[in-house]
Scaffold this motif. Structure first.
Motif: not given
Length: 203
Positions: A177-191
């Motif tokens: 988020q700090l280094r890239n204008d378009d960072p890769r989005v990952y998916a996680f289980p809520y818990s």
């Protein structure tokens, strides 16, 4: 342990004007309609109170422009936590199941204790990596398919310990988020994610 002081819940009605007394004492049923509007059913009629617009459809407001008993009753019930405020709705939290007031625009209803919102900081319980939340997705972990692998979030080998019916949280790694204008989005289980409290960020 100190003893709590005794205090009344209602104001001293002897000090209130007539409309306030009626707002507190008359039988009324108030129902949220959305958009900051509320239906108020009285023994005589039904009126609509528009809280953001400071209006009511009753004759007292329409002809006299007063802060009528219906507007006051809605304000009392919102203040006492009996009704959702404008911009909120009553819903069961999608995580813990407790009934609470949530933002009307949230696709996934989450109570204040379970809420993860865009910009919140969280920690991955598996790796201790810090992440920035993008959104909570309404799909369950066994429904959300990761495009790169063709498998669901629940099927990912590092998510085996988490419930398959967890909601999915989309997040980016803080460093990205700090280094890239378009960072890769990952998916996680809520818990799998633990929300970081403000005090932890200061430390």
């Amino acid at each position: 342990m100190s003893r709590a002081s005794k205090t009344p819940l209602a104001p001293d009605l002897r000090d209130c004007d007539e409309r306030t007394v009626r707002a507190w004492t008359e039988s009324m049923a108030v129902t949220p309609l959305g958009g900051g509007c509320y239906r108020v059913d009285t023994d005589d009629d039904t009126y609509t109170v528009d809280v953001p617009g400071h209006r009511c459809t009753c004759p007292d407001y329409r002809y006299r422009g007063t802060n009528c008993k219906h507007r006051r009753r809605v304000a009392i019930e919102i203040t006492q936590g009996r009704l959702p405020a404008p911009g909120q709705r009553r819903a069961d939290c999608a995580v813990c199941g407790h009934e609470s007031f949530v933002p009307e625009t949230d696709a996934v209803p989450l109570c204040a204790d379970c809420r993860l919102a865009d910009g919140d900081v969280a920690v991955d319980r598996e790796t201790a990596d810090t992440l920035v939340v993008r959104r909570v997705h309404p799909d369950r972990a066994d429904e959300y398919v990761i495009e790169a692998t063709g498998a669901s979030v629940a099927e990912h080998d590092t998510n085996e310990a988490y419930p398959a019916d967890d909601l999915v949280v989309e997040a980016v790694y803080l460093g990205d988020q700090l280094r890239n204008d378009d960072p890769r989005v990952y998916a996680f289980p809520y818990s799998r994610l633990r929300q970081v409290e403000d005090a932890e960020l200061v430390d």
